[in-house]
Motif scaffolding. Structure first.
Motif, PDB file in Angstrom:
ATOM      1  N   ASP A 143      10.238  -0.915 -13.466  1.00 51.34           N
ATOM      2  CA  ASP A 143      10.873  -1.353 -14.219  1.00 51.34           C
ATOM      3  C   ASP A 143      10.991  -0.628 -15.632  1.00 51.34           C
ATOM      4  OD1 ASP A 143      11.702  -3.275 -12.596  1.00 51.34           O
ATOM      5  OD2 ASP A 143      10.739  -5.097 -13.707  1.00 51.34           O
ATOM      6  N   ALA A 144       9.830   0.250 -15.778  1.00 52.46           N
ATOM      7  CA  ALA A 144       9.759   0.775 -17.185  1.00 52.46           C
ATOM      8  C   ALA A 144      10.809   1.667 -17.572  1.00 52.46           C
ATOM      9  CB  ALA A 144       8.365   1.471 -17.407  1.00 52.46           C
TER      10      ALA A 144
ATOM     11  N   LYS B 139       5.470  -3.372 -10.225  1.00 47.67           N
ATOM     12  CA  LYS B 139       6.777  -3.834 -10.831  1.00 47.67           C
ATOM     13  C   LYS B 139       6.937  -3.328 -12.015  1.00 47.67           C
ATOM     14  CE  LYS B 139       9.181  -7.978 -12.356  1.00 47.67           C
ATOM     15  NZ  LYS B 139      10.479  -7.241 -12.378  1.00 47.67           N
TER      16      LYS B 139
ATOM     17  N   PHE C 113      20.034   3.758 -12.765  1.00 48.75           N
ATOM     18  CA  PHE C 113      19.615   3.509 -11.352  1.00 48.75           C
ATOM     19  C   PHE C 113      20.255   4.565 -10.510  1.00 48.75           C
ATOM     20  CE2 PHE C 113      19.110  -0.487 -13.636  1.00 48.75           C
ATOM     21  CZ  PHE C 113      17.930  -1.209 -13.059  1.00 48.75           C
TER      22      PHE C 113
ATOM     23  N   ASN D 196       2.402  -6.923   0.954  1.00 41.21           N
ATOM     24  CA  ASN D 196       2.202  -8.301   0.940  1.00 41.21           C
ATOM     25  C   ASN D 196       0.647  -8.543   1.278  1.00 41.21           C
ATOM     26  OD1 ASN D 196       2.096 -11.064   0.790  1.00 41.21           O
ATOM     27  ND2 ASN D 196       3.105 -11.203   2.967  1.00 41.21           N
ATOM     28  N   LEU D 197       0.076  -8.774   0.034  1.00 40.46           N
ATOM     29  CA  LEU D 197      -1.299  -8.732   0.185  1.00 40.46           C
ATOM     30  C   LEU D 197      -2.082 -10.134  -0.068  1.00 40.46           C
ATOM     31  CD1 LEU D 197      -2.149  -5.457  -1.923  1.00 40.46           C
ATOM     32  CD2 LEU D 197      -1.986  -5.732   0.814  1.00 40.46           C
ATOM     33  N   PRO D 198      -2.989 -10.440   0.837  1.00 37.31           N
ATOM     34  CA  PRO D 198      -3.715 -11.801   0.633  1.00 37.31           C
ATOM     35  C   PRO D 198      -4.671 -12.085  -0.458  1.00 37.31           C
ATOM     36  CG  PRO D 198      -4.868 -10.673   2.393  1.00 37.31           C
ATOM     37  CD  PRO D 198      -3.726  -9.543   1.798  1.00 37.31           C
ATOM     38  N   VAL D 199      -4.047 -12.592  -1.490  1.00 39.09           N
ATOM     39  CA  VAL D 199      -4.664 -12.881  -2.946  1.00 39.09           C
ATOM     40  C   VAL D 199      -6.056 -13.327  -2.334  1.00 39.09           C
ATOM     41  CG1 VAL D 199      -4.742 -13.982  -5.073  1.00 39.09           C
ATOM     42  CG2 VAL D 199      -2.668 -13.113  -4.125  1.00 39.09           C
TER      43      VAL D 199
ATOM     44  N   ARG E  61      -1.917  -6.493 -10.578  1.00 35.03           N
ATOM     45  CA  ARG E  61      -0.804  -6.699  -9.602  1.00 35.03           C
ATOM     46  C   ARG E  61       0.403  -6.511  -9.954  1.00 35.03           C
ATOM     47  NH1 ARG E  61      -2.052 -13.196  -7.908  1.00 35.03           N
ATOM     48  NH2 ARG E  61      -4.173 -12.411  -8.554  1.00 35.03           N
ATOM     49  N   PHE E  62       0.682  -6.946 -11.193  1.00 34.99           N
ATOM     50  CA  PHE E  62       2.112  -6.781 -11.551  1.00 34.99           C
ATOM     51  C   PHE E  62       2.448  -5.208 -12.165  1.00 34.99           C
ATOM     52  CE2 PHE E  62       1.619 -11.266 -12.735  1.00 34.99           C
ATOM     53  CZ  PHE E  62       2.573 -11.668 -11.572  1.00 34.99           C
TER      54      PHE E  62
ATOM     55  N   MET F 222       9.507  -6.404  -5.258  1.00 35.93           N
ATOM     56  CA  MET F 222      10.243  -5.832  -4.300  1.00 35.93           C
ATOM     57  C   MET F 222       9.391  -5.789  -3.016  1.00 35.93           C
ATOM     58  SD  MET F 222      11.113  -1.682  -4.852  1.00 35.93           S
ATOM     59  CE  MET F 222      11.989  -0.905  -3.749  1.00 35.93           C
TER      60      MET F 222
ATOM     61  N   GLY G 217      -4.442  -8.702 -13.655  1.00 33.74           N
ATOM     62  CA  GLY G 217      -2.995  -8.528 -14.071  1.00 33.74           C
ATOM     63  C   GLY G 217      -2.534  -7.452 -13.340  1.00 33.74           C
TER      64      GLY G 217
END
Lengths: 308, 308, 308, 308, 308, 308
Positions: free
Chosen positions: F40-41, F36, F46, F72-75, F32-33, F1, F30
């Motif tokens: 979603d949990a 999301k 909605f 939007n982050l630079p990995v 970073r997820f 998103m 992990g």
């Protein structure tokens, strides 16, 4: 398994080096645990003896293989990490040994191959992967990432574009602009479609002829995601439609027998996505053993079998 | 599902017997839950009716197949356990039925085939496996283990060495000394490399010709790890580079149609490593059904299809 | 992702529609989460751009693909649910767009194909599946289920029996009575055995010729369980011995290029059984993309590659 | 991690020994991987330094803790295996060190405590467990099993019945006959019900007073399944309704501070059932560290905190 | 395990009945496998003997407990399914036995309690749950669902509103309108907040007094999600902040001893979400055993212990 | 998103912001997820409506809560990433909204709290965690990491040392030198031992009094690993012996009601380690909702309940 100083390793033919690095991964991280998972995988003993059933060769003994452990890399600092890897790999080469680096995400091939080329000069790079890894920059606009190492290698002059062959590409990345750039560099990329139409053996033969024409030394970079995700789910950016594990193993052993491998890496094993059977890590373990066995066959002058 | 007395089973053509045994497993245990997992696997009804789509045959009805349940085996007492299995299998044979034993680890093939040979005499043993299982002793120096049953069978005289064929071997075990012993016994071992070079059908044809030359009765031993770990992760000692599940299923059905199977086992299903899809147990379930279907085709005189 | 009104979607060539429905599933439920899993799968960006590496085509742009979200379906009320799906799919067709429905279990093909036929008339149905889905009734005696949609389509007159081709069938269901009924209707069913004996390309060619003889428009129904369970474990009723993922992807892209697809569905992805690598959902994502790419190749008049 | 000879270990206060043994397990095997999982668990460094946050003590340094690796035990031969463990543990005691054995299933407490008693004489045994482990024989009628070690210890005279206290028992095993036998031996068993009614601290205080009355040396046996299965799922025979992990950790550290621990084991960690978070192995790792910290606090004369 | 006719069961005190039903589940389905998972869970023998450690009682023998197997329910047809369940449960009651129904999702409590009330008249319903299950309709507007059974029971007159007590409610559903309706019906709902403030024992005492005032017979409905999701992850609609498993088990055994239970159900066990340790299914197994044990204690006149 | 521009969000009271960042994680990546997974949990609709059962409040409506999506982050570029987060969070504050940042690993609290302090001045930081996060540098010697944010905040002057309170610390890190530094800064750290001895409510009361003495605005940082690993396995550096989920939820809602929260983050949710039940993500979802509900109670002047 922390790294040991090279000076403690004697005079090995091959040095295994772990690069627990995954901050180049654009999607699922976790390849930092790849080196541990690859080492731990499988049921064979702690005896340092791996007799290959088809050939009877124990490559560990024939080649003199030593595991130097894992590098201590600064998490989240990609430039410093890759430089540290480059230093370590170059040290192995200058020590007279062949480095095999256990990744870690594919960003590490930039330092790995750069370091090998710094010692061995004009090398060819044979690259098994679902992805071209030739992006100009990452999705957030940065130069270093697991999507850009091949471009960085070419741009830096470490490896010439026409020395690159890629096998197994597929899917929906990168776009035409990047594909054009790749062709301009003289890269040869063999898609799964090519393998489907022409057969794996023919494609690999042509690929190798192209890359090694005039170059003796080869760096072999194996992204485990060249294998179909169903057979290698434990990876960061899986792309359906890949090689089978048998195809990969047979091909790698053949190439290691036929080519002068001066360095290699096996990358993108992310154990958190591997399922309880841990089959991806086990496959990567056998990728390393089969490469070693091919190298030992070459050393011993064993004639080839008739596989892809 | 505890075992029922044979006398309660009527006069079945085939008796399914569970051997919840895994204290012969050198690495990952858990095959004691193999019988339960194989029985529970899949979506088919509790109606005792399994019409095979390609042939329309219901092998359960044609052959008279009865499930006798699981043996009660003493955990950790390997000698007593294997003796108990041998007694039960011999009982089934003397009852006039064909035993199909659900393992359990591969150590049980020593009692299984020994008991069948005690009743049927000179039998051939067709053995699908990633491993030769011909070790002289286990890693800790003991005679009984899932790595030694084939040697024990030959040494005990139960099955002659030249009656053994092995299909699917690969990997890094055993070493040359054991391979030499195997050849001295007259065993024929077909590696995945042989299958890669010559094709599965040719290899199987030759293997079967060799083993059954002069012998009528065949024991079929299927270690699920003959299949590639990606397709059969739920097993104890997975070895990359194996058969596909389709190759195994098609081959087994053909062999059961063409040979006089007097006993069989399906071993090394370890559900704890199988993932949520439980695909290894399901595959083993179909291994049993396809063997049964081949046996029923033989009984009915159905002509063969044209598969490997 | 709740559904959006068609009027908000502009004038798309293709409309993706999620049918979070699994109360037609006889065994493992969970396909209601298929649409979400298929959308979420994989590492590609949120940029609505999917350049296909072998062809350079971005099907999303070429075709005008819009995702309309998920239908709100009444759990446990199968008749109402299927009617609601039929209405939505028919709406998409009347809007002038091609519906691609993300299942959900296979019961939804009854409304999906019925609705497409209501608009497009005499359509052929090309059906990839391990199962015939032609049961007369479910195991508990009801007419609607994921085991009966093809019979309901034929009985209702929506699709003629001789317009049906099925590819990939195998296993132990249905029994001879149903197989006889299928043949009487003129259905053509290609088993995995046929593919093993004759090759996938020959079988698909013949199948398509048969179904499309005289019919221009094709509905493509892809049950992910046509793929072997090892490569698509995340599904409700897995049956060993199926296609590889490469075989499916290559075949679907070819068919979408060669046929006039007026509707499609991709069904039976049940993420709860998919393992941490989520490879089944990823495969289904690529199934959709490869179908779209084939459709875009057709639109652009791209010549075919030489794959199965 | 293969075992090292004691002579190479210097003069440690505590020796960690792995017993990769699970052929005493009546239900889910897998505890043979307990030692590896316990060692690998968690995020702390490879620096041999474990400063305990509440006390600032580094028990590894204070006590001199050395990890001797894993014993090589003969799979499936329970008598030989337990004898080998007894020899090794007795060796550690005679070396002047305190053994902490990482199991392995609970059958190993028979050799562990027997060996410690052989050196230290009249010892008390403080036993945390969901199960009494006082069966007369296993379900298949054998004397050695993870359900019988406490009976074997008492019957062999190694530990007197009135020196036993058990904490955390619950569930539906063993039956009244065995409970009567336990009482006749003078064992004291504290059920979860007792803890619920009287509180953990009171129960533990009484238990310890009873067991150590007149005995100075204590063997501490911790079956991880004393903790509720939700907090320790990675075990062989989980029984709902147990201690929390906090309760166990706090109690063990207190006991190790207050009692003269001359040996300990931590058993029944079966990683295959632990889930991706690997929390059971991590808990067992902290069980060992907290026991060591309590021992170090005792050595340093640190006053107790005020926990259960 | 298919259902057996009641006439084959003799004259049991308690009949266990499986309701493999989950097409009332609004979110994660899978509770259709609850009955199988609950039966299979855990390490106890197949001997039909369950001696309760704290009391020594074997409830299976004391009560005469028989497992009648699973009902054959029409997937996706919610009305027909619930009617079929009601018929079966009423049959058990009229047979003179107490039904304990293994769910299945919570929609089944509508037929379960309705059938019990049809035989026993004015019953109280003691309901353990995270959710009130008093929705007027499902999210898609339908009357039957696992979110509406309690409203349906009250509206149908089967159970009076003031005979309802609910224990363990929490979270973000339902909204104030529904809460008002509940209060108007005389329902008593005890939230986790109430338990936090007043203690579990006090809350349960008050709840039971309220519901049973004037009513003798009690139906006990246990939704496993009343337990915290960390301790019962294998469920469809988990809500953080619940009871511990110990709290639930102790309370249920007490209630079954103190109340006249004439029927019960244990619902919402969805094994696909339970993790490899299968702890939720095991907990539900012990929920059944502890209820049975309480009932047996009541029958035998055993004095209560002093737990919540 | 992907993130939306603030200008498109209207005038929300609270802005949710995802920081998909995990290249500060020393061990399991992990997180970073995390954003999301947290979104979603769970099973709620909605509909943007979350009526809290105990209070009837819908915090989303009362506060005006908007989800701005993910940055939007630079990995792999930690400095640039943290700066980008700081800019975004400061933007939210200057927009007049309260930022709640979904992590991501704990390194993000350095930019989060720094940005909030830049706008709000002298803030207190209430920090729930197993770890102090006050390391001088990472294990590889770098300043930025998830082990150092609190030191960086204090050293940079963004938050004064005496404005820090930490709740839930435990385990074997950091060492005494760091603990001394923490005390010198005036930090107050409450260990699980303190909570065990004094009770959670007393500890929290004292902690809050200390931190907020003279400061009005509070930043609340919740590391999900403050909860015991068994209840929050999906995290990077789990440490046994933590809070229960109920304790955390009740405490956070109370604090959000009693304090003037001007910013918050919820960090270290790593879904790959969470198991199929996804309970950690669900817990974090409720952590956010309960904080929001407490804030809404404060806004509405609701009197407190009587929980910890």
């Amino acid at each position: 398994m922390p790294a040991r100083p090279l000076d403690d390793l004697g005079d090995p033919g091959v040095v295994i080096l772990g690069a627990p690095f995954d901050w180049g991964a654009s999607y699922r991280p976790g390849a930092r645990f790849g080196p541990k998972a690859i080492r731990d995988a499988g049921y064979l003993g702690f005896d340092g003896y791996r007799p290959h059933l088809p050939t009877g060769i124990d490559a560990l003994g024939v080649l003199g293989v030593v595991d130097a452990g894992d590098l201590n890399l600064p998490v989240g600092y990609i430039e410093q990490s890759l430089d540290h890897i480059a230093d370590a790999v170059e040290g192995v080469c200058r020590h007279g040994s062949i480095p095999i680096v256990l990744g870690g995400d594919h960003a590490i091939t930039f330092p790995n191959a750069r370091a090998v080329a710094a010692v061995h000069g004009d090398i060819a790079l044979v690259h098994f992967d679902a992805h071209a890894d030739t992006g100009d920059q990452s999705a957030s606009g940065m130069p270093l990432s697991h999507g850009t190492p091949m471009r960085r290698l070419i741009e830096s002059g470490a490896v010439a574009g026409h020395r690159f062959v890629q096998i197994g590409l597929r899917g929906y990345w990168p776009g035409p602009e990047t594909v054009t750039w790749m062709q301009e560099q003289g890269m040869r990329s063999y898609l799964m479609r090519d393998i489907g139409e022409r057969g794996l053996r023919a494609v690999v033969d042509e690929a190798v002829d192209y890359a090694t024409d005039g170059a003796d030394a080869v760096f072999l970079s194996v992204d485990i995601d060249v294998v179909d995700p169903s057979m290698a789910p434990g990876t960061g950016t899986p792309e359906p439609g890949g090689l089978t594990s048998r195809e990969l193993l047979d091909t790698l052993r053949r190439l290691a027998r036929e080519l002068n491998i001066v360095g290699a890496d096996v990358v993108e094993v992310a154990p958190a996505y591997d399922g309880p059977g841990e089959t991806t890590a086990l496959l990567a373990n056998r990728v390393v053993l089969d490469i070693l066995n091919g190298m030992a066959e070459r050393r011993l002058g064993v004639a080839g079998d008739n596989l892809p």
